[in-house]
Design a protein around this motif. Structure first.
Motif, mmCIF file in Angstrom:
data_model
loop_
_atom_site.group_PDB
_atom_site.id
_atom_site.type_symbol
_atom_site.label_atom_id
_atom_site.label_comp_id
_atom_site.label_asym_id
_atom_site.label_seq_id
_atom_site.Cartn_x
_atom_site.Cartn_y
_atom_site.Cartn_z
ATOM 1 N N PHE A 92 0.855 -1.175 0.000
ATOM 2 C CA PHE A 92 0.000 0.000 0.000
ATOM 3 C C PHE A 92 0.897 1.233 0.000
ATOM 4 O O PHE A 92 2.071 1.173 0.330
ATOM 5 C CB PHE A 92 -0.949 0.022 1.203
ATOM 6 N N MET A 93 0.328 2.360 -0.402
ATOM 7 C CA MET A 93 1.069 3.618 -0.462
ATOM 8 C C MET A 93 0.819 4.395 0.825
ATOM 9 O O MET A 93 -0.301 4.837 1.084
ATOM 10 C CB MET A 93 0.632 4.446 -1.671
ATOM 11 N N PRO A 94 1.834 4.573 1.674
ATOM 12 C CA PRO A 94 1.608 5.276 2.941
ATOM 13 C C PRO A 94 1.439 6.777 2.738
ATOM 14 O O PRO A 94 2.090 7.381 1.887
ATOM 15 C CB PRO A 94 2.873 4.975 3.750
ATOM 16 N N LYS A 95 0.596 7.361 3.535
ATOM 17 C CA LYS A 95 0.417 8.812 3.558
ATOM 18 C C LYS A 95 1.145 9.434 4.742
ATOM 19 O O LYS A 95 1.508 10.606 4.717
ATOM 20 C CB LYS A 95 -1.073 9.148 3.627
ATOM 21 N N PHE A 96 1.387 8.613 5.768
ATOM 22 C CA PHE A 96 2.040 9.085 6.977
ATOM 23 C C PHE A 96 3.257 8.206 7.278
ATOM 24 O O PHE A 96 3.167 6.973 7.207
ATOM 25 C CB PHE A 96 1.078 9.044 8.175
ATOM 26 N N ILE A 97 4.377 8.830 7.586
ATOM 27 C CA ILE A 97 5.602 8.121 7.945
ATOM 28 C C ILE A 97 6.120 8.732 9.241
ATOM 29 O O ILE A 97 6.351 9.945 9.310
ATOM 30 C CB ILE A 97 6.684 8.240 6.854
ATOM 31 N N ILE A 98 6.252 7.911 10.274
ATOM 32 C CA ILE A 98 6.855 8.397 11.512
ATOM 33 C C ILE A 98 8.103 7.560 11.777
ATOM 34 O O ILE A 98 8.161 6.374 11.461
ATOM 35 C CB ILE A 98 5.890 8.338 12.705
ATOM 36 N N ALA A 99 9.131 8.209 12.321
ATOM 37 C CA ALA A 99 10.395 7.550 12.621
ATOM 38 C C ALA A 99 10.611 7.582 14.132
ATOM 39 O O ALA A 99 10.500 8.640 14.755
ATOM 40 C CB ALA A 99 11.549 8.254 11.903
ATOM 41 N N GLN A 100 10.919 6.410 14.707
ATOM 42 C CA GLN A 100 11.150 6.292 16.138
ATOM 43 C C GLN A 100 12.443 5.518 16.381
ATOM 44 O O GLN A 100 13.057 4.990 15.437
ATOM 45 C CB GLN A 100 9.981 5.571 16.808
ATOM 46 N N ASP A 101 12.849 5.415 17.649
ATOM 47 C CA ASP A 101 14.071 4.682 17.976
ATOM 48 C C ASP A 101 14.003 3.242 17.469
ATOM 49 O O ASP A 101 15.007 2.674 17.035
ATOM 50 C CB ASP A 101 14.300 4.680 19.490
ATOM 51 N N TRP A 102 12.839 2.614 17.519
ATOM 52 C CA TRP A 102 12.708 1.208 17.137
ATOM 53 C C TRP A 102 12.630 1.020 15.622
ATOM 54 O O TRP A 102 12.810 -0.080 15.116
ATOM 55 C CB TRP A 102 11.464 0.583 17.781
ATOM 56 N N GLY A 103 12.287 2.073 14.870
ATOM 57 C CA GLY A 103 12.161 1.914 13.420
ATOM 58 C C GLY A 103 11.177 2.913 12.830
ATOM 59 O O GLY A 103 11.169 4.092 13.201
ATOM 60 N N TYR A 104 10.286 2.416 11.959
ATOM 61 C CA TYR A 104 9.418 3.293 11.181
ATOM 62 C C TYR A 104 7.987 2.756 11.176
ATOM 63 O O TYR A 104 7.754 1.550 11.059
ATOM 64 C CB TYR A 104 9.924 3.404 9.737
ATOM 65 N N GLY A 105 7.037 3.677 11.303
ATOM 66 C CA GLY A 105 5.624 3.344 11.178
ATOM 67 C C GLY A 105 5.048 4.003 9.946
ATOM 68 O O GLY A 105 5.185 5.221 9.764
ATOM 69 N N LEU A 106 4.449 3.225 9.072
ATOM 70 C CA LEU A 106 3.884 3.719 7.813
ATOM 71 C C LEU A 106 2.385 3.437 7.818
ATOM 72 O O LEU A 106 1.966 2.314 8.120
ATOM 73 C CB LEU A 106 4.519 3.020 6.610
ATOM 74 N N ALA A 107 1.583 4.442 7.494
ATOM 75 C CA ALA A 107 0.136 4.254 7.511
ATOM 76 C C ALA A 107 -0.501 4.978 6.338
ATOM 77 O O ALA A 107 0.006 6.002 5.866
ATOM 78 C CB ALA A 107 -0.452 4.755 8.825
ATOM 79 N N ASN A 108 -1.626 4.441 5.873
ATOM 80 C CA ASN A 108 -2.434 5.172 4.896
ATOM 81 C C ASN A 108 -3.644 5.761 5.599
ATOM 82 O O ASN A 108 -3.863 5.519 6.799
ATOM 83 C CB ASN A 108 -2.827 4.283 3.714
ATOM 84 N N ASP A 109 -4.436 6.543 4.886
ATOM 85 C CA ASP A 109 -5.561 7.222 5.538
ATOM 86 C C ASP A 109 -6.726 6.277 5.812
ATOM 87 O O ASP A 109 -7.705 6.668 6.459
ATOM 88 C CB ASP A 109 -6.021 8.424 4.723
ATOM 89 N N LYS A 110 -6.635 5.027 5.362
ATOM 90 C CA LYS A 110 -7.698 4.053 5.619
ATOM 91 C C LYS A 110 -7.437 3.213 6.868
ATOM 92 O O LYS A 110 -8.258 2.360 7.226
ATOM 93 C CB LYS A 110 -7.872 3.134 4.405
ATOM 94 N N GLY A 111 -6.276 3.411 7.493
ATOM 95 C CA GLY A 111 -6.022 2.742 8.765
ATOM 96 C C GLY A 111 -5.095 1.547 8.717
ATOM 97 O O GLY A 111 -4.910 0.863 9.722
ATOM 98 N N THR A 112 -4.479 1.260 7.565
ATOM 99 C CA THR A 112 -3.492 0.185 7.507
ATOM 100 C C THR A 112 -2.151 0.722 7.988
ATOM 101 O O THR A 112 -1.673 1.750 7.500
ATOM 102 C CB THR A 112 -3.352 -0.360 6.081
ATOM 103 N N LEU A 113 -1.552 0.025 8.953
ATOM 104 C CA LEU A 113 -0.305 0.465 9.590
ATOM 105 C C LEU A 113 0.740 -0.632 9.439
ATOM 106 O O LEU A 113 0.493 -1.791 9.782
ATOM 107 C CB LEU A 113 -0.543 0.763 11.069
ATOM 108 N N LEU A 114 1.909 -0.271 8.923
ATOM 109 C CA LEU A 114 3.020 -1.203 8.758
ATOM 110 C C LEU A 114 4.170 -0.742 9.648
ATOM 111 O O LEU A 114 4.560 0.424 9.622
ATOM 112 C CB LEU A 114 3.469 -1.248 7.296
ATOM 113 N N LEU A 115 4.745 -1.677 10.410
ATOM 114 C CA LEU A 115 5.875 -1.386 11.295
ATOM 115 C C LEU A 115 7.130 -2.030 10.738
ATOM 116 O O LEU A 115 7.137 -3.232 10.424
ATOM 117 C CB LEU A 115 5.596 -1.914 12.707
ATOM 118 N N LEU A 116 8.190 -1.238 10.583
ATOM 119 C CA LEU A 116 9.480 -1.711 10.083
ATOM 120 C C LEU A 116 10.545 -1.431 11.129
ATOM 121 O O LEU A 116 10.470 -0.427 11.846
ATOM 122 C CB LEU A 116 9.861 -0.985 8.785
ATOM 123 N N ASP A 117 11.570 -2.296 11.198
ATOM 124 C CA ASP A 117 12.673 -2.002 12.100
ATOM 125 C C ASP A 117 13.654 -1.049 11.437
ATOM 126 O O ASP A 117 13.442 -0.583 10.309
ATOM 127 C CB ASP A 117 13.342 -3.289 12.605
#
Length: 607
Positions: A530-555
């Motif tokens: 899916f194409m993320p609209k939101f990307i947040i970066a944290q100590d543990w990695g990255y959170g990617l989400a689209n506006d429909k509520g699908t969230l992917l967590l990467l290290d």
């Protein structure tokens, strides 16, 4: 004779990228040209005859699929081979990612290896140590180009070099042809190794495993097994490449290359644009999310930040601060206070001094920008908000705050000139200019990497040549030497644990996540469904989400941890604490805030 030391090296070492039996490999910048190179350090323990032999081989082998040696650099303790730098890492790195390479990509990489071997064999050079660790990857818009490296134990063909029986062997037993174990060398040895790599790329494992002694017996005596799920053209190639007797294998790298190319047209008859095969059934997790009590808004939330016990909410021209008892943000807020601006909020960022708010008001043919700062640990009050940057009119305007909030980098244009702009750095809070403005092209983004340096992105798509130029600048307002990648990237998100790690998305389809590590330079592609609209970066990695509520967590290395279905219409998202997300949703004309504890979703790959 070595030159007299000390002297200023032509190269500036930026970090170590590898460790071998006889020395180290470093990532370095060539001072007078500004390009990146790899320095292979061959210390005193490396025999001079082998050093000269590897150098001679590399100088004679000029081919797109062989890592070139550009020069010899002497230093006080030895010498370096100056090599091409490949930002994609090794084939082993790519194979060990959680994603499976598509069949088309796997076959393309194997044809690259065979093309390089064909060149080496034409010069009567047998590599003798073909393995994924010795295949480097150079990034291209379509994927990767594989390049053979490390000719340190290479041999001339047996017509030129007769080795005594039982002279021993060197190399990697998992990829060695049977005859290599008793000191025999031929072109077929390299083709056997390529067969093992092809087997591993297709099936995800090598045909033989175990200790070196087990591997030797398997290579000498055990027939390989190719499952029926492998297409017949590829099965035939594997069986022939992995014959025990070299005379039964392909007669040359060219013959094997032609067979692989033909098989590729049969098993991949139509163009396939997927570099990495997506999982067929990615499990979706429905987590427990917590609604923040008595917090709702009648307009969509466009910006979110958390600072200690405060949540900052941006809605159009209004900034709202919610204050809680502690940083867990549980219970009811102590205060909910608002400040209204004359212009809509464009961005806001948290720095040690407080929350910096950039506003933007559109006018005819231009726009007006202002920068404000709301101090930390203060009760929200409009009289405490300081206007840092007075109204600044410009058709185009980009800015970035350093992580300590002490300087502001700005690029702006005048008179609707869209191609070039003025680059300035201001000291804060007094807004003094540290250097005369520089005229430069308009980038797509300015990023403050640390308190000293920033990064400017310049994506260019000219006549099908897709590249992004990345230039460092310093806090004194000067652009330093840059580099480019054969990708289109308009924005990157730095990681707070290391601002020299950045995550972004390719601007053209198919969309891949791009993880860039600058020290040393390494670029990783991540396949997304899916194409993320939101990307947040944290100590543990990255959170990617689209506006429909699908969230992917990467290290931090781009490995997939979890994919979560939130069943929310997301309008903004940010991280807080060590393992929490704050999410703004919009439903039934009401905006609400939710928190999500990620700890149980960040350890799924630990097994």
């Amino acid at each position: 004779m070595n030159p007299t030391f000390p002297y200023r090296s032509n190269y500036r070492i930026l970090g170590k990228i590898g460790q071998g039996q006889f020395g180290q490999v470093y990532f370095a910048l060539r001072r007078h040209r500004g390009d990146f190179v790899a320095l292979k350090n061959l210390g005193p323990g490396f025999p001079t005859n082998r050093f000269l032999r590897e150098f001679a081989y590399l100088v004679s082998l000029r081919h797109p699929n062989i890592v070139a040696c550009q020069a010899i650099e002497y230093h006080a303790k030895g010498r370096y081979l100056v090599m091409d730098y490949c930002e994609g890492g090794t084939l082993r790195n790519l194979m060990e990612s959680s994603d499976q390479l598509s069949l088309e990509t796997s076959l393309k990489l194997v044809t690259d290896i065979l093309a390089g071997l064909e060149q080496a064999h034409q010069h009567k050079i047998i590599h003798c140590d073909i393995k994924p660790e010795n295949i480097l990857l150079s990034l291209t818009p379509q994927g990767w180009t594989a390049k053979i490296t490390d000719f340190g134990i290479s041999r001339l063909s047996q017509e030129s070099l007769n080795l005594p029986p039982g002279s021993g062997y060197t190399g990697s037993p998992a990829y060695m042809a049977p005859e290599r174990f008793y000191g025999k060398y031929s072109y077929g040895c390299d083709l056997y190794s390529v067969g093992i790599i092809l087997y591993e790329l297709i099936l995800g494992e090598r045909p033989f495993s175990g200790l070196p002694s087990d591997l030797m017996l398997a290579h000498l005596n055990q027939r390989i097994f190719v499952p029926d799920r492998v297409a017949e053209p590829l099965k035939a190639i594997l069986l022939k490449a992995l014959e025990k007797l070299p005379q039964r294998r392909f007669s040359s790298a060219k013959e094997m290359l032609d067979k692989v190319a033909l098989a590729k047209t049969e098993v991949c008859p139509s163009p396939v644009y997927c570099l990495i095969a997506l999982p067929l059934d990615s499990p979706l997790i429905t987590p427990e999310i917590k609604l923040l009590n008595q917090v709702s808004f009648s307009q969509k939330i466009s910006h979110l930040e958390v600072n200690n016990n405060n949540i900052y909410v941006g809605i159009d021209k209004q900034l709202t601060c919610l204050n809680y008892d502690d940083s867990s943000l549980t219970g009811l807020p102590n205060h909910q206070q608002e400040i209204s601006f004359n212009e809509p909020i464009k961005t806001f960022e948290i720095r040690p001094q407080g929350c910096f708010i950039l506003t933007k008001r559109k006018t005819t043919g231009t726009a007006q920008y202002s920068l404000y700062c709301y101090p930390n640990q203060a009760v929200l009050n409009s009289s405490l908000v300081a206007q840092i940057l007075p109204p600044f009119e410009s058709p185009q305007f980009l800015s970035s705050l350093d992580i300590q909030g002490k300087w502001l980098a700005v690029i702006s244009t005048k008179n609707n000139h869209k191609m070039t702009g003025q680059f300035q750095v201001f000291n804060l809070p007094h807004l003094s200019i540290v250097h005369a403005p520089n005229i430069c092209p308009i980038p797509s983004q300015l990023i403050a990497l640390d308190h000293r340096y920033g990064l400017a992105l310049f994506p260019r798509n000219s006549q099908g040549n897709k590249r992004t130029f990345l230039y460092l600048f310093n806090r004194r307002g000067r652009f330093l030497k840059g580099f480019s990648l054969p990708l289109l990237l308009s924005s990157l998100t730095p990681n707070p644990s290391n601002h020299y790690e950045l995550f972004g998305m390719e601007d053209i389809e198919p969309h891949y996540g791009i993880l860039i590590k600058l020290k040393p330079l390494k670029v990783t592609r991540i396949a997304l469904d899916f194409m993320p609209k939101f990307i947040i970066a944290q100590d543990w990695g990255y959170g990617l989400a689209n506006d429909k509520g699908t969230l992917l967590l990467l290290d931090r290395d781009g490995q997939k941890l979890s994919q979560i279905e939130l069943s929310l219409s997301i309008t903004a998202m940010t991280g807080f604490g060590e393992f929490n997300l704050l999410i703004a949703s919009w439903s039934r004309k009401t905006a609400q805030l939710f928190t999500l504890d990620l700890r149980s979703y960040l350890v799924l790959n630990d097994d």
